[in-house]
Design a protein around this motif. Structure first.
Motif, PDB file in Angstrom:
ATOM      1  N   GLY A 187       0.795  -1.221   0.000  1.00 53.02           N
ATOM      2  CA  GLY A 187       0.000   0.000   0.000  1.00 53.02           C
ATOM      3  C   GLY A 187       0.827   1.269   0.000  1.00 53.02           C
ATOM      4  O   GLY A 187       0.340   2.328   0.397  1.00 53.02           O
ATOM      5  N   LEU A 188       2.084   1.188  -0.471  1.00 50.25           N
ATOM      6  CA  LEU A 188       2.915   2.381  -0.600  1.00 50.25           C
ATOM      7  C   LEU A 188       2.709   2.992  -1.987  1.00 50.25           C
ATOM      8  O   LEU A 188       2.882   2.322  -2.996  1.00 50.25           O
ATOM      9  N   ILE A 189       2.339   4.260  -2.025  1.00 49.74           N
ATOM     10  CA  ILE A 189       2.165   4.969  -3.300  1.00 49.74           C
ATOM     11  C   ILE A 189       3.508   5.600  -3.637  1.00 49.74           C
ATOM     12  O   ILE A 189       3.751   6.773  -3.391  1.00 49.74           O
ATOM     13  N   ALA A 241       6.866   7.015  -5.688  1.00 43.41           N
ATOM     14  CA  ALA A 241       7.218   7.800  -6.868  1.00 43.41           C
ATOM     15  C   ALA A 241       8.458   7.178  -7.497  1.00 43.41           C
ATOM     16  O   ALA A 241       9.413   6.837  -6.799  1.00 43.41           O
ATOM     17  N   GLY A 242       8.454   7.017  -8.824  1.00 51.16           N
ATOM     18  CA  GLY A 242       9.599   6.428  -9.483  1.00 51.16           C
ATOM     19  C   GLY A 242       9.628   4.920  -9.341  1.00 51.16           C
ATOM     20  O   GLY A 242       8.631   4.276  -9.010  1.00 51.16           O
ATOM     21  N   MET A 243      10.804   4.341  -9.600  1.00 52.92           N
ATOM     22  CA  MET A 243      10.999   2.898  -9.515  1.00 52.92           C
ATOM     23  C   MET A 243      12.231   2.632  -8.668  1.00 52.92           C
ATOM     24  O   MET A 243      12.825   3.539  -8.096  1.00 52.92           O
ATOM     25  N   TRP A 244      12.628   1.359  -8.578  1.00 57.89           N
ATOM     26  CA  TRP A 244      13.846   1.018  -7.838  1.00 57.89           C
ATOM     27  C   TRP A 244      15.080   1.610  -8.514  1.00 57.89           C
ATOM     28  O   TRP A 244      16.066   1.947  -7.863  1.00 57.89           O
ATOM     29  N   VAL A 245      15.051   1.695  -9.835  1.00 51.22           N
ATOM     30  CA  VAL A 245      16.180   2.197 -10.605  1.00 51.22           C
ATOM     31  C   VAL A 245      16.464   3.649 -10.227  1.00 51.22           C
ATOM     32  O   VAL A 245      15.549   4.459 -10.066  1.00 51.22           O
ATOM     33  N   MET A 246      17.752   3.990 -10.081  1.00 52.82           N
ATOM     34  CA  MET A 246      18.124   5.369  -9.795  1.00 52.82           C
ATOM     35  C   MET A 246      17.648   6.287 -10.920  1.00 52.82           C
ATOM     36  O   MET A 246      17.674   5.904 -12.101  1.00 52.82           O
ATOM     37  N   PRO A 247      17.240   7.517 -10.603  1.00 52.82           N
ATOM     38  CA  PRO A 247      16.743   8.423 -11.644  1.00 52.82           C
ATOM     39  C   PRO A 247      17.687   8.596 -12.826  1.00 52.82           C
ATOM     40  O   PRO A 247      17.250   8.573 -13.982  1.00 52.82           O
ATOM     41  N   ASP A 248      18.983   8.765 -12.571  1.00 55.75           N
ATOM     42  CA  ASP A 248      19.927   8.984 -13.667  1.00 55.75           C
ATOM     43  C   ASP A 248      20.083   7.766 -14.567  1.00 55.75           C
ATOM     44  O   ASP A 248      20.613   7.877 -15.682  1.00 55.75           O
ATOM     45  N   ASP A 249      19.628   6.588 -14.092  1.00 57.46           N
ATOM     46  CA  ASP A 249      19.771   5.371 -14.880  1.00 57.46           C
ATOM     47  C   ASP A 249      18.618   5.169 -15.863  1.00 57.46           C
ATOM     48  O   ASP A 249      18.704   4.304 -16.739  1.00 57.46           O
ATOM     49  N   PHE A 250      17.533   5.940 -15.709  1.00 59.81           N
ATOM     50  CA  PHE A 250      16.417   5.810 -16.652  1.00 59.81           C
ATOM     51  C   PHE A 250      16.870   6.067 -18.094  1.00 59.81           C
ATOM     52  O   PHE A 250      16.608   5.248 -18.982  1.00 59.81           O
ATOM     53  N   PRO A 251      17.543   7.192 -18.380  1.00 61.36           N
ATOM     54  CA  PRO A 251      17.990   7.410 -19.761  1.00 61.36           C
ATOM     55  C   PRO A 251      18.996   6.359 -20.221  1.00 61.36           C
ATOM     56  O   PRO A 251      19.037   6.020 -21.410  1.00 61.36           O
ATOM     57  N   LYS A 252      19.799   5.844 -19.312  1.00 57.52           N
ATOM     58  CA  LYS A 252      20.770   4.815 -19.682  1.00 57.52           C
ATOM     59  C   LYS A 252      20.066   3.536 -20.116  1.00 57.52           C
ATOM     60  O   LYS A 252      20.499   2.854 -21.041  1.00 57.52           O
ATOM     61  N   ASP A 300      14.132  -7.958 -15.919  1.00 59.37           N
ATOM     62  CA  ASP A 300      15.585  -8.073 -15.784  1.00 59.37           C
ATOM     63  C   ASP A 300      16.292  -6.738 -15.605  1.00 59.37           C
ATOM     64  O   ASP A 300      17.441  -6.701 -15.158  1.00 59.37           O
ATOM     65  N   ASN A 301      15.629  -5.618 -15.924  1.00 63.27           N
ATOM     66  CA  ASN A 301      16.239  -4.311 -15.668  1.00 63.27           C
ATOM     67  C   ASN A 301      15.457  -3.496 -14.642  1.00 63.27           C
ATOM     68  O   ASN A 301      15.701  -2.294 -14.478  1.00 63.27           O
ATOM     69  N   ALA A 302      14.516  -4.151 -13.944  1.00 66.35           N
ATOM     70  CA  ALA A 302      13.720  -3.516 -12.879  1.00 66.35           C
ATOM     71  C   ALA A 302      12.886  -2.341 -13.381  1.00 66.35           C
ATOM     72  O   ALA A 302      12.527  -1.450 -12.609  1.00 66.35           O
ATOM     73  N   LEU A 303      12.535  -2.336 -14.666  1.00 65.17           N
ATOM     74  CA  LEU A 303      11.688  -1.298 -15.240  1.00 65.17           C
ATOM     75  C   LEU A 303      10.500  -1.940 -15.951  1.00 65.17           C
ATOM     76  O   LEU A 303      10.594  -3.077 -16.421  1.00 65.17           O
ATOM     77  N   PRO A 304       9.387  -1.211 -16.055  1.00 65.90           N
ATOM     78  CA  PRO A 304       8.204  -1.739 -16.754  1.00 65.90           C
ATOM     79  C   PRO A 304       8.460  -1.891 -18.241  1.00 65.90           C
ATOM     80  O   PRO A 304       9.449  -1.381 -18.790  1.00 65.90           O
ATOM     81  N   ARG A 305       7.527  -2.573 -18.910  1.00 67.14           N
ATOM     82  CA  ARG A 305       7.626  -2.827 -20.337  1.00 67.14           C
ATOM     83  C   ARG A 305       6.340  -2.398 -21.038  1.00 67.14           C
ATOM     84  O   ARG A 305       5.242  -2.499 -20.467  1.00 67.14           O
ATOM     85  N   PHE A 306       6.493  -1.961 -22.289  1.00 63.03           N
ATOM     86  CA  PHE A 306       5.349  -1.749 -23.168  1.00 63.03           C
ATOM     87  C   PHE A 306       5.449  -2.762 -24.301  1.00 63.03           C
ATOM     88  O   PHE A 306       6.473  -2.862 -24.974  1.00 63.03           O
ATOM     89  N   HIS A 307       4.370  -3.544 -24.501  1.00 67.76           N
ATOM     90  CA  HIS A 307       4.362  -4.575 -25.531  1.00 67.76           C
ATOM     91  C   HIS A 307       3.186  -4.382 -26.474  1.00 67.76           C
ATOM     92  O   HIS A 307       2.090  -3.980 -26.060  1.00 67.76           O
ATOM     93  N   ARG A 323       6.081  -1.815  -7.675  1.00 69.78           N
ATOM     94  CA  ARG A 323       5.663  -0.408  -7.623  1.00 69.78           C
ATOM     95  C   ARG A 323       4.358  -0.211  -8.380  1.00 69.78           C
ATOM     96  O   ARG A 323       4.227   0.705  -9.194  1.00 69.78           O
ATOM     97  N   GLY A 324       3.364  -1.048  -8.136  1.00 72.14           N
ATOM     98  CA  GLY A 324       2.207  -1.089  -9.013  1.00 72.14           C
ATOM     99  C   GLY A 324       1.183   0.012  -8.863  1.00 72.14           C
ATOM    100  O   GLY A 324       0.474   0.326  -9.825  1.00 72.14           O
TER     101      GLY A 324
END
Length: 427
Positions: free
Chosen positions: A73-75, A77-88, A346-353, A368-369
């Motif tokens: 029940g935690l709302i 912000a963001g994901m486990w991935v560090m912010p600077d790693d999103f563009p990477k 495998d990269n701890a980020l969501p996917r669009f399919h 982080r749903g």
């Protein structure tokens, strides 16, 4: 649900009733058929129906049966991935766009709760990511730096302020995120369902999809007792996917996660533990999380499954951990216990399919749903309505791919959590 008190535990006992629904019978038509009654599917249904689009949502069991009704029940912000790693990870084109959407995602959750009067115990006092030792503090300081340069409402707290807010000396400090908060997750899912139905969507529960096809240019989705023909299909079943889109489940490694809830604390005890009701989790590899519900129950969780030998091991560990963190709670009993599974990519980020022409879905929320699911449901609705082109979505289109050794990894995580908890907090 399904007469299993360990599937949804406290949340099922304290959530308002779900809307009255029935299984699909016969053949119906719609503009969009949605598969999955969690946050993504419900948000998409609500946003589409509000714009006059005809929507049929099919849920295999009950609204919120999957991760939506079992999580902490935690709302966040963001994901486990560090912010600077999103563009990477996603490339510059998508990285900052996804980060902005997910970083500000909790605000949409708050907006929908207020707009539709959803009774889900919303708390907006923030979350505390708690540093275990100097290493944990270094990690959080870097995370805070990366968010602050983007203007996020995050603040580092020292050990003394962390102790004042939580009521324990266990942490070297914490990262306070005022974008975030807590809610009753199953109540939120049911509230979205009520709002979607009121807006004109149709929801069928007990309606697992068993096959799909296409006839005369229409998508066909079949259940045991009926079928829906539509122009679009949204696949929103995520880590609990079965049937035609089981590949979504196979793309994710399942991490089991459990929660125990204490009996409501007395007024005196309540003042000594999370008096401002922030949601918390720590920086350990096998992490712990804790938060309060409205009645003053402390909900305490970690990695592991409450089955077989795991039930006794994890319960004993939870008792030892609570005693270390909050000695005053040593004699407080647990009144509920439950667990579910987190789908990890495998990269701890969501996917669009894209599963076919006009068959799309987001998945892989990595624990982080609540906020991502709500926001991606809205994004899918906007895409179908023609407001967002595929190239302007927050995530790139990716192929579904199964990680190597997935079953072995899942067995390892479950067994490893038992070992960690059997030996942990004994000294």
């Amino acid at each position: 649900m399904l007469n299993d008190p360990r599937s949804h535990g406290l949340w099922e006992r304290t959530a308002p009733p779900a809307p009255a629904t029935s299984s699909l019978r016969g053949n119906v038509g719609a503009d969009v058929v949605i598969v999955g009654g969690g946050y993504t599917g419900l948000s998409a249904a609500l946003h589409l129906a509000e714009r006059g689009t005809s929507v049929v949502l099919l849920e295999a069991t009950e609204v919120g049966f999957g991760g939506a009704g079992r999580n902490v029940g935690l709302i966040n912000a963001g994901m486990w991935v560090m912010p600077d790693d999103f563009p990477k990870e996603l490339g510059e084109h998508y990285g900052e766009r996804a980060l902005d959407l997910l970083g500000n995602g909790p605000y949409l959750v708050r907006e929908l709760i207020e707009k539709h009067g959803i009774a889900c115990e919303l708390e907006t006092s923030g979350t505390l990511h708690c540093a275990v030792g100097a290493e944990g503090m270094t990690e959080l300081e870097e995370r805070a730096r990366q968010w602050q340069k983007r203007g996020a409402a995050v603040t580092m707290l020292d050990a003394a302020e962390t102790e004042r807010r939580i009521g324990t000396k266990a942490y070297a400090g914490s990262l306070l995120d005022m974008r975030a908060g807590t809610l009753q997750p199953l109540a939120y899912a049911r509230g979205l369902a009520h709002a979607a139905i009121k807006a004109g969507a149709t929801i069928h529960t007990g309606s697992a999809v068993i096959a799909t096809g296409e006839t005369n240019g229409k998508k066909i989705v079949k259940t045991a007792q009926g079928e829906v023909s539509a122009d679009w299909i949204i696949v929103a079943s995520d880590a609990y996917s079965t049937g035609p889109w089981e590949q979504v489940r196979r793309e994710q490694v399942h991490l089991p996660y459990f929660n125990f809830a204490t009996k409501p604390l007395s007024a005196n005890l309540r003042q000594t533990v999370l008096p401002q009701s922030e949601g918390c989790w720590d920086t350990k590899e096998v992490l712990s999380s804790f938060r309060m519900d409205k009645a003053g129950r402390l909900v305490f969780g970690s990695v592991g499954a409450l089955r077989g030998t795991g039930l006794a091991v994890h319960k004993a560990w939870a008792r030892r951990s609570l005693k270390r963190l909050f000695p005053q709670l040593a004699d407080v009993e647990f009144e509920a216990e439950w667990y579910g599974r987190i789908g990890m990519t495998d990269n701890a980020l969501p996917r669009f399919h894209r599963f076919g022409h006009k068959v799309i879905g987001f998945s892989g929320y990595n624990g982080r749903g609540i906020s991502p699911g709500t926001n991606f449901g809205k994004v899918l609705a906007q895409h179908i309505l023609g407001e967002i082109a595929e190239t302007d979505l927050p995530l790139p289109l990716t192929e579904v791919r199964e990680p190597s050794f997935r079953p072995l990894k899942e067995a390892y995580y479950e067994a490893g959590a038992q070992i960690a908890h059997f030996t942990g907090e004994r000294f």
